[in-house]
Design a protein around this motif. Structure first.
Motif, mmCIF file in Angstrom:
data_model
loop_
_atom_site.group_PDB
_atom_site.id
_atom_site.type_symbol
_atom_site.label_atom_id
_atom_site.label_comp_id
_atom_site.label_asym_id
_atom_site.label_seq_id
_atom_site.Cartn_x
_atom_site.Cartn_y
_atom_site.Cartn_z
ATOM 1 N N VAL A 86 10.680 10.220 -8.149
ATOM 2 C CA VAL A 86 9.168 10.085 -7.625
ATOM 3 C C VAL A 86 9.143 11.101 -5.784
ATOM 4 N N MET A 87 8.236 12.323 -5.696
ATOM 5 C CA MET A 87 7.702 12.271 -4.579
ATOM 6 C C MET A 87 6.761 11.141 -3.847
ATOM 7 N N PHE A 88 7.345 10.293 -3.436
ATOM 8 C CA PHE A 88 7.118 9.369 -2.402
ATOM 9 C C PHE A 88 7.600 9.180 -1.347
ATOM 10 N N THR A 89 5.622 9.131 -0.540
ATOM 11 C CA THR A 89 7.228 7.987 0.662
ATOM 12 C C THR A 89 6.282 6.788 0.774
ATOM 13 N N LEU A 90 7.478 5.613 0.667
ATOM 14 C CA LEU A 90 6.629 4.576 0.236
ATOM 15 C C LEU A 90 6.984 3.996 1.825
ATOM 16 N N PRO A 91 6.393 3.682 2.708
ATOM 17 C CA PRO A 91 6.329 2.361 3.925
ATOM 18 C C PRO A 91 7.365 1.388 3.566
ATOM 19 N N GLY A 97 4.726 -8.722 4.582
ATOM 20 C CA GLY A 97 3.067 -8.490 5.242
ATOM 21 C C GLY A 97 3.389 -6.767 4.892
ATOM 22 N N ASP A 98 4.479 -5.991 5.387
ATOM 23 C CA ASP A 98 4.380 -4.647 4.445
ATOM 24 C C ASP A 98 4.432 -4.284 3.742
ATOM 25 N N ALA A 99 4.932 -5.288 2.261
ATOM 26 C CA ALA A 99 4.474 -5.319 0.605
ATOM 27 C C ALA A 99 2.386 -4.766 0.701
ATOM 28 N N VAL A 100 2.080 -5.205 1.440
ATOM 29 C CA VAL A 100 0.373 -5.369 1.382
ATOM 30 C C VAL A 100 -0.090 -3.668 1.707
ATOM 31 N N LYS A 101 1.121 -3.142 2.548
ATOM 32 C CA LYS A 101 1.308 -2.156 2.852
ATOM 33 C C LYS A 101 1.180 -0.612 2.363
ATOM 34 N N ALA A 102 1.984 -1.331 1.624
ATOM 35 C CA ALA A 102 3.233 -0.557 0.801
ATOM 36 C C ALA A 102 2.232 -0.367 -0.658
ATOM 37 N N THR A 103 1.755 -1.750 -1.334
ATOM 38 C CA THR A 103 0.889 -1.364 -2.543
ATOM 39 C C THR A 103 -0.397 -0.446 -2.067
ATOM 40 N N ALA A 104 -0.953 -0.725 -0.686
ATOM 41 C CA ALA A 104 -2.134 0.350 -0.723
ATOM 42 C C ALA A 104 -2.013 1.405 -1.040
ATOM 43 N N GLU A 119 4.566 5.548 -12.676
ATOM 44 C CA GLU A 119 4.947 5.571 -11.591
ATOM 45 C C GLU A 119 4.754 4.486 -10.363
ATOM 46 N N ALA A 120 4.154 4.523 -9.543
ATOM 47 C CA ALA A 120 3.435 3.693 -8.993
ATOM 48 C C ALA A 120 3.692 1.947 -9.515
ATOM 49 N N GLY A 121 3.945 2.008 -10.903
ATOM 50 C CA GLY A 121 3.915 0.694 -11.757
ATOM 51 C C GLY A 121 5.744 0.213 -11.117
ATOM 52 N N GLU A 122 6.031 1.002 -11.457
ATOM 53 C CA GLU A 122 7.518 1.278 -11.277
ATOM 54 C C GLU A 122 8.021 0.205 -9.682
ATOM 55 N N LEU A 123 7.070 1.297 -9.039
ATOM 56 C CA LEU A 123 6.821 1.228 -7.323
ATOM 57 C C LEU A 123 7.179 -0.297 -7.168
ATOM 58 N N ALA A 124 5.744 -0.484 -7.689
ATOM 59 C CA ALA A 124 5.335 -1.488 -7.601
ATOM 60 C C ALA A 124 6.118 -2.675 -7.376
ATOM 61 N N LYS A 125 7.390 -2.246 -8.662
ATOM 62 C CA LYS A 125 8.177 -3.580 -9.562
ATOM 63 C C LYS A 125 9.456 -3.625 -8.546
ATOM 64 N N LEU A 126 9.635 -2.382 -7.930
ATOM 65 C CA LEU A 126 10.676 -2.424 -6.016
ATOM 66 C C LEU A 126 9.828 -3.020 -5.446
ATOM 67 N N VAL A 127 8.759 -3.474 -4.901
ATOM 68 C CA VAL A 127 7.600 -3.718 -3.549
ATOM 69 C C VAL A 127 7.789 -4.989 -4.434
ATOM 70 N N ASP A 128 7.669 -5.774 -5.056
ATOM 71 C CA ASP A 128 7.140 -7.223 -5.825
ATOM 72 C C ASP A 128 9.478 -7.702 -5.549
ATOM 73 N N GLY A 129 9.894 -7.144 -6.062
ATOM 74 C CA GLY A 129 11.150 -7.623 -5.790
ATOM 75 C C GLY A 129 12.391 -7.501 -4.270
ATOM 76 N N PHE A 130 11.133 -6.830 -3.900
ATOM 77 C CA PHE A 130 11.446 -7.349 -2.214
ATOM 78 C C PHE A 130 10.735 -8.291 -1.441
ATOM 79 N N THR A 131 9.855 -8.111 -2.168
ATOM 80 C CA THR A 131 8.392 -9.745 -1.695
ATOM 81 C C THR A 131 9.492 -11.166 -2.138
ATOM 82 N N LYS A 132 9.675 -11.208 -2.971
ATOM 83 C CA LYS A 132 9.934 -12.365 -3.660
ATOM 84 C C LYS A 132 11.568 -12.178 -2.907
ATOM 85 N N ALA A 133 12.260 -11.384 -2.875
ATOM 86 C CA ALA A 133 13.367 -11.947 -1.575
ATOM 87 C C ALA A 133 13.224 -12.198 -0.259
#
Length: 153
Positions: A86-91, A97-104, A119-133
């Motif tokens: 996916v050609m997208f630069t994730l913050p 708190g960075d997870a909010v910026k990434a989701t936006a 693709e956004a759904g799959e990337l959101a799973k990564l953000v969610d996993g990071f937030t839980k960690a």
């Protein structure tokens, strides 16, 4: 049929009635991983050296209009894509708190048509996993502080 336990005594197995043949002896795990079936090896030996001719014939049949051959050739030339980068630069994600910026950023990218909703759904799973960690790490740190304070009393 009986199986030996760790102590070396023989006890009947629970599924002895349903087991056909003898179970493997202790220490014998069966066929090693990666071992190929004798039938597969025999077929490979038969086709060895003939793959090019068979491929050429399949292409000729596909060009002649045979739809099954065409589908087979196309599946080999261009298999269905399962995943792609996916050609997208994730913050940068360092705090919860960075997870909010990434989701936006993900929502904005979908709205602009830069990435698909899937693709956004799959990337959101990564953000969610990071937030839980991060949350688990913070809880662990708080617990350690409480335990240390309790130990001092």
């Amino acid at each position: 049929m009986e199986a030996e336990t760790m102590t070396g005594t023989s006890t009947p197995r629970k599924n002895a009635k349903n087991t056909r043949g003898k179970p493997f002896q202790a220490g014998n795990a069966g066929r090693p991983k990666g071992t190929r079936n004798k039938t597969t090896l025999a077929l490979e030996a038969l086709l060895d050296g003939e793959a090019e001719a068979i491929t050429r014939k399949a292409v000729e049949m596909a060009l002649a209009g045979d739809s099954v051959a065409l589908r087979m050739v196309m599946d080999r030339i261009m298999p269905p894509r399962k995943d792609r980068p996916v050609m997208f630069t994730l913050p940068k994600l360092e705090t919860a708190g960075d997870a909010v910026k990434a989701t936006a950023a993900l929502a904005e990218a979908v709205a602009n048509g830069d990435i698909t909703p899937g693709e956004a759904g799959e990337l959101a799973k990564l953000v969610d996993g990071f937030t839980k960690a991060v949350e688990l790490h913070e809880i662990q740190q708080r617990l350690e502080k409480l335990e240390a304070a309790q130990g001092q009393k």
